[in-house]
Design a protein around this motif. Structure first.
Motif, PDB file in Angstrom:
ATOM      1  N   ALA A 113       0.850  -1.189   0.000  1.00 45.36           N
ATOM      2  CA  ALA A 113       0.000   0.000   0.000  1.00 45.36           C
ATOM      3  C   ALA A 113       0.891   1.247   0.000  1.00 45.36           C
ATOM      4  CB  ALA A 113      -0.902  -0.006   1.228  1.00 45.36           C
ATOM      5  N   PRO A 114       0.310   2.388  -0.393  1.00 46.86           N
ATOM      6  CA  PRO A 114       1.092   3.619  -0.423  1.00 46.86           C
ATOM      7  C   PRO A 114       1.380   4.200   0.970  1.00 46.86           C
ATOM      8  CG  PRO A 114      -1.142   4.037  -1.161  1.00 46.86           C
ATOM      9  CD  PRO A 114      -1.010   2.563  -0.968  1.00 46.86           C
ATOM     10  N   ASP A 115       0.530   3.856   1.963  1.00 48.61           N
ATOM     11  CA  ASP A 115       0.741   4.386   3.308  1.00 48.61           C
ATOM     12  C   ASP A 115       0.073   3.468   4.336  1.00 48.61           C
ATOM     13  OD1 ASP A 115      -2.065   5.086   3.484  1.00 48.61           O
ATOM     14  OD2 ASP A 115      -1.622   6.910   2.369  1.00 48.61           O
ATOM     15  N   ARG A 116       0.297   3.777   5.616  1.00 47.44           N
ATOM     16  CA  ARG A 116      -0.225   2.945   6.705  1.00 47.44           C
ATOM     17  C   ARG A 116      -1.752   2.874   6.700  1.00 47.44           C
ATOM     18  NH1 ARG A 116       3.533   2.193  11.122  1.00 47.44           N
ATOM     19  NH2 ARG A 116       5.533   3.032  10.486  1.00 47.44           N
ATOM     20  N   TYR A 117      -2.387   4.003   6.483  1.00 47.60           N
ATOM     21  CA  TYR A 117      -3.845   4.048   6.488  1.00 47.60           C
ATOM     22  C   TYR A 117      -4.428   3.102   5.439  1.00 47.60           C
ATOM     23  CZ  TYR A 117      -8.582   5.837   6.020  1.00 47.60           C
ATOM     24  OH  TYR A 117      -9.947   5.930   5.958  1.00 47.60           O
ATOM     25  N   GLU A 118      -3.925   3.206   4.218  1.00 48.14           N
ATOM     26  CA  GLU A 118      -4.411   2.338   3.140  1.00 48.14           C
ATOM     27  C   GLU A 118      -4.082   0.875   3.418  1.00 48.14           C
ATOM     28  OE1 GLU A 118      -6.347   3.035   0.510  1.00 48.14           O
ATOM     29  OE2 GLU A 118      -6.497   5.087   1.243  1.00 48.14           O
ATOM     30  N   ALA A 119      -2.925   0.621   4.036  1.00 50.57           N
ATOM     31  CA  ALA A 119      -2.540  -0.754   4.366  1.00 50.57           C
ATOM     32  C   ALA A 119      -3.529  -1.363   5.352  1.00 50.57           C
ATOM     33  CB  ALA A 119      -1.126  -0.779   4.941  1.00 50.57           C
ATOM     34  N   LYS A 120      -3.916  -0.594   6.361  1.00 42.78           N
ATOM     35  CA  LYS A 120      -4.880  -1.089   7.350  1.00 42.78           C
ATOM     36  C   LYS A 120      -6.236  -1.365   6.698  1.00 42.78           C
ATOM     37  CE  LYS A 120      -2.942   1.426  11.275  1.00 42.78           C
ATOM     38  NZ  LYS A 120      -3.268   2.453  12.285  1.00 42.78           N
ATOM     39  N   LEU A 121      -6.683  -0.461   5.842  1.00 40.31           N
ATOM     40  CA  LEU A 121      -7.965  -0.662   5.154  1.00 40.31           C
ATOM     41  C   LEU A 121      -7.935  -1.911   4.277  1.00 40.31           C
ATOM     42  CD1 LEU A 121      -8.984   2.929   3.995  1.00 40.31           C
ATOM     43  CD2 LEU A 121      -9.973   1.594   5.857  1.00 40.31           C
ATOM     44  N   LYS A 122      -6.859  -2.050   3.519  1.00 42.35           N
ATOM     45  CA  LYS A 122      -6.731  -3.191   2.616  1.00 42.35           C
ATOM     46  C   LYS A 122      -6.696  -4.498   3.400  1.00 42.35           C
ATOM     47  CE  LYS A 122      -3.963  -4.780  -1.287  1.00 42.35           C
ATOM     48  NZ  LYS A 122      -2.815  -4.461  -2.158  1.00 42.35           N
ATOM     49  N   ALA A 123      -5.925  -4.533   4.475  1.00 36.45           N
ATOM     50  CA  ALA A 123      -5.819  -5.745   5.281  1.00 36.45           C
ATOM     51  C   ALA A 123      -7.159  -6.111   5.921  1.00 36.45           C
ATOM     52  CB  ALA A 123      -4.753  -5.567   6.361  1.00 36.45           C
ATOM     53  N   THR A 124      -7.866  -5.117   6.444  1.00 37.73           N
ATOM     54  CA  THR A 124      -9.167  -5.375   7.061  1.00 37.73           C
ATOM     55  C   THR A 124     -10.143  -5.930   6.033  1.00 37.73           C
ATOM     56  OG1 THR A 124      -8.793  -3.661   8.719  1.00 37.73           O
ATOM     57  CG2 THR A 124     -11.078  -4.336   8.352  1.00 37.73           C
ATOM     58  N   ASP A 125     -10.125  -5.374   4.833  1.00 32.21           N
ATOM     59  CA  ASP A 125     -10.992  -5.865   3.765  1.00 32.21           C
ATOM     60  C   ASP A 125     -10.626  -7.298   3.381  1.00 32.21           C
ATOM     61  OD1 ASP A 125     -13.068  -5.505   1.765  1.00 32.21           O
ATOM     62  OD2 ASP A 125     -11.423  -5.507   0.302  1.00 32.21           O
ATOM     63  N   LEU A 126      -9.337  -7.591   3.284  1.00 33.11           N
ATOM     64  CA  LEU A 126      -8.890  -8.951   2.950  1.00 33.11           C
ATOM     65  C   LEU A 126      -9.333  -9.960   4.007  1.00 33.11           C
ATOM     66  CD1 LEU A 126      -5.297  -8.187   1.666  1.00 33.11           C
ATOM     67  CD2 LEU A 126      -7.164  -9.187   0.326  1.00 33.11           C
ATOM     68  N   VAL A 127      -9.213  -9.606   5.280  1.00 30.87           N
ATOM     69  CA  VAL A 127      -9.602 -10.524   6.354  1.00 30.87           C
ATOM     70  C   VAL A 127     -11.120 -10.714   6.355  1.00 30.87           C
ATOM     71  CG1 VAL A 127      -9.678 -10.875   8.859  1.00 30.87           C
ATOM     72  CG2 VAL A 127      -7.566 -10.078   7.757  1.00 30.87           C
ATOM     73  N   ALA A 128     -11.869  -9.630   6.197  1.00 30.49           N
ATOM     74  CA  ALA A 128     -13.331  -9.739   6.162  1.00 30.49           C
ATOM     75  C   ALA A 128     -13.782 -10.628   5.001  1.00 30.49           C
ATOM     76  CB  ALA A 128     -13.963  -8.350   6.056  1.00 30.49           C
ATOM     77  N   THR A 129     -13.144 -10.477   3.852  1.00 29.09           N
ATOM     78  CA  THR A 129     -13.466 -11.305   2.691  1.00 29.09           C
ATOM     79  C   THR A 129     -13.101 -12.761   2.950  1.00 29.09           C
ATOM     80  OG1 THR A 129     -13.165  -9.449   1.177  1.00 29.09           O
ATOM     81  CG2 THR A 129     -13.004 -11.655   0.232  1.00 29.09           C
ATOM     82  N   ALA A 130     -11.938 -13.017   3.544  1.00 30.63           N
ATOM     83  CA  ALA A 130     -11.517 -14.393   3.843  1.00 30.63           C
ATOM     84  C   ALA A 130     -12.495 -15.058   4.812  1.00 30.63           C
ATOM     85  CB  ALA A 130     -10.111 -14.404   4.435  1.00 30.63           C
ATOM     86  N   LEU A 131     -12.930 -14.325   5.822  1.00 35.17           N
ATOM     87  CA  LEU A 131     -13.907 -14.876   6.770  1.00 35.17           C
ATOM     88  C   LEU A 131     -15.204 -15.234   6.045  1.00 35.17           C
ATOM     89  CD1 LEU A 131     -13.270 -12.423   9.722  1.00 35.17           C
ATOM     90  CD2 LEU A 131     -12.982 -14.914   9.837  1.00 35.17           C
ATOM     91  N   ARG A 132     -15.683 -14.314   5.223  1.00 35.96           N
ATOM     92  CA  ARG A 132     -16.934 -14.543   4.477  1.00 35.96           C
ATOM     93  C   ARG A 132     -16.794 -15.739   3.539  1.00 35.96           C
ATOM     94  NH1 ARG A 132     -17.494  -9.659   3.441  1.00 35.96           N
ATOM     95  NH2 ARG A 132     -16.378  -9.562   1.477  1.00 35.96           N
ATOM     96  N   GLU A 133     -15.682 -15.815   2.807  1.00 34.73           N
ATOM     97  CA  GLU A 133     -15.461 -16.926   1.878  1.00 34.73           C
ATOM     98  C   GLU A 133     -15.306 -18.260   2.605  1.00 34.73           C
ATOM     99  OE1 GLU A 133     -15.528 -16.896  -1.515  1.00 34.73           O
ATOM    100  OE2 GLU A 133     -16.189 -14.819  -1.347  1.00 34.73           O
ATOM    101  N   ALA A 134     -14.851 -18.213   3.856  1.00 30.12           N
ATOM    102  CA  ALA A 134     -14.711 -19.430   4.657  1.00 30.12           C
ATOM    103  C   ALA A 134     -16.039 -19.830   5.304  1.00 30.12           C
ATOM    104  CB  ALA A 134     -13.645 -19.236   5.736  1.00 30.12           C
ATOM    105  N   GLY A 135     -17.087 -19.039   5.051  1.00 31.36           N
ATOM    106  CA  GLY A 135     -18.409 -19.367   5.583  1.00 31.36           C
ATOM    107  C   GLY A 135     -18.631 -18.905   7.017  1.00 31.36           C
TER     108      GLY A 135
END
Length: 102
Positions: A60-82
């Protein structure tokens, strides 16, 4: 652009079955890079009290964007895992490492 290691805590309110645990690890696996393996980074830690932490690398370009991206990735992984969102609320993301420009 920099590579950030982000830790995201959470709690499994209904516990976590073995099959859900395996499914979540599979969903997170693409985030486990050679760097994270060499650093001994465990992508998913689940404690006896059903709290958990996900640690992953994102670019990511900065810490803020990194946190947003990571949170989105984890939320998606949880959803995809049912695992429904209300059964695994996430806490605030934290930067625990960085490689590159900030």
């Amino acid at each position: 652009m920099a590579t950030y290691v982000i830790a995201i805590p959470g709690t499994f309110t209904e516990g976590l079955s073995g099959s859900s645990h395996s499914a979540l690890r599979r969903e997170l696996a693409p985030r486990h890079t050679e760097l994270s393996r060499s650093e001994g980074l465990d992508l998913l830690t689940v404690n006896d009290d059903n709290t958990f932490a996900v640690r992953l690398e994102v670019e990511a370009p900065d810490r803020y964007e990194a946190k947003l991206k990571a949170t989105d990735l984890v939320a998606t992984a949880l959803r995809e895992a049912g695992i429904p969102e209300d059964q695994a609320p996430l806490g605030p993301a934290a930067v625990t490492g960085m490689d590159g420009e900030d």
